[in-house]
Design an enzyme around this catalytic site. Sequence first.
Site, PDB file in Angstrom:
ATOM      1  N   HIS A 101      57.161   2.476 117.101  1.00 51.36           N
ATOM      2  CA  HIS A 101      56.835   3.896 116.931  1.00 51.36           C
ATOM      3  C   HIS A 101      56.853   4.594 118.282  1.00 51.36           C
ATOM      4  O   HIS A 101      56.917   3.961 119.334  1.00 51.36           O
ATOM      5  CB  HIS A 101      55.448   4.067 116.285  1.00 51.36           C
ATOM      6  N   ASP A 103      54.533   7.783 120.120  1.00 51.69           N
ATOM      7  CA  ASP A 103      53.195   8.278 119.804  1.00 51.69           C
ATOM      8  C   ASP A 103      53.161   9.705 119.286  1.00 51.69           C
ATOM      9  O   ASP A 103      53.754  10.615 119.845  1.00 51.69           O
ATOM     10  CB  ASP A 103      52.283   8.121 121.020  1.00 51.69           C
ATOM     11  N   HIS A 266      57.710   1.924 121.135  1.00 53.56           N
ATOM     12  CA  HIS A 266      56.991   0.715 121.534  1.00 53.56           C
ATOM     13  C   HIS A 266      56.363   0.059 120.318  1.00 53.56           C
ATOM     14  O   HIS A 266      56.244   0.669 119.252  1.00 53.56           O
ATOM     15  CB  HIS A 266      55.943   1.019 122.608  1.00 53.56           C
ATOM     16  N   ARG A 281      43.251   3.714 126.097  1.00 56.38           N
ATOM     17  CA  ARG A 281      44.496   4.483 125.973  1.00 56.38           C
ATOM     18  C   ARG A 281      44.238   5.993 126.119  1.00 56.38           C
ATOM     19  O   ARG A 281      43.317   6.545 125.510  1.00 56.38           O
ATOM     20  CB  ARG A 281      45.110   4.211 124.602  1.00 56.38           C
TER      21      ARG A 281
HETATM   22  C1  SIN Z   1      49.916   1.735 121.061  1.00 58.12           C
HETATM   23  O1  SIN Z   1      50.699   1.676 120.140  1.00 58.12           O
HETATM   24  O2  SIN Z   1      49.655   2.797 121.600  1.00 58.12           O
HETATM   25  C2  SIN Z   1      49.205   0.496 121.541  1.00 58.12           C
HETATM   26  C3  SIN Z   1      50.125  -0.525 122.112  1.00 58.12           C
HETATM   27  C4  SIN Z   1      49.395  -1.788 122.478  1.00 58.12           C
HETATM   28  O3  SIN Z   1      48.200  -1.920 122.222  1.00 58.12           O
HETATM   29  O4  SIN Z   1      50.040  -2.669 123.040  1.00 58.12           O
END
Ligand code: SIN
Length: 290
Positions: A101, A103, A266, A281
């Site tokens: 995905h 973000d 990612h 995050r």
């Molecule tokens: C995310 O998708 O923002 C998290 C990625 C992760 O935890 O590695």
Amino acid sequence: MASYRRIEVKPIAGALGAEIANVDLSTLDDETFRQIEAAWLEHLVVFFRNQTLTPEQQIAFAKRFGEIHYHPFMKGMDEHPEILEIIKEEGDTRVFGEVWHTDQMFNPKPAKATILYAKETPDAGGDTLFANMYLAYDALSDPMKEMLKGIKTSNVGDRKILSRSDEIGSTKDGRYAGNEKMAAKVRDPGDVQTESTHPLVRTHPETGRKALYISNHTQTLEGFRRAEARPILDFLMTHAVQPEFTCRFRWEVGSLAIWDNRCTQHRALNDYPGKRRRMHRITIAGDAPF
Ligand code: SIN
């Protein structure tokens, strides 16, 4: 590849991603930041190791990239609402972000960048994969590029993603079944828009390069019948994340990554059953894709 005077930049794969050394993110001057930003635009995702940052220092570093973006339906930390704490406990079966995905693509102005800082990591597993959407676009044939020109996608977030529910750990009752801590952070998005239309091919506002803009948030192609859109989307999703377009990052406590959501996808790997992982995050506000 550009040369950088203040920082050491080492690519970690052929497609994208570089580790940056010789930097303490807690005491950053403007010139070093400019070089980090340039390396980030060149490599799409950059990584730092052995950083010791308080939440305030991570927030201050994030603000150098732009305004903080608050997730419309995931609650941030009580003391630091700018930070979404991503946790997988030993007993959890699901992890946050375990499908490809980019973000907040369901948002009319999706996040420009994401900064992820590792607080607790498993001994092995829990890596994150990234894919280069410039390469994904460049590698398409000319007739395919011609066909995709001007097409708009519909992208959804929250509980509306039911058709692909198995993939994202979604149920009719909540998105994060199998991960109680993340489920508890989900709140009602209220009036916030969680379904948005975007160009399938977007132009990066800073580099001017074209990128395929697609992810698991993408449900349909505007004006196409579902039976027409599905095979095109399935082809593009498989094409976009082929191994040649990706890199993989192995986290340690103190690692920090910044990725550009305008030209990457990612995916968090769910390969550490019985182990805990905790990350901080922050997302940075972006513009409407064009
Ligand atoms: C995310 O998708 O923002 C998290 C990625 C992760 O935890 O590695």
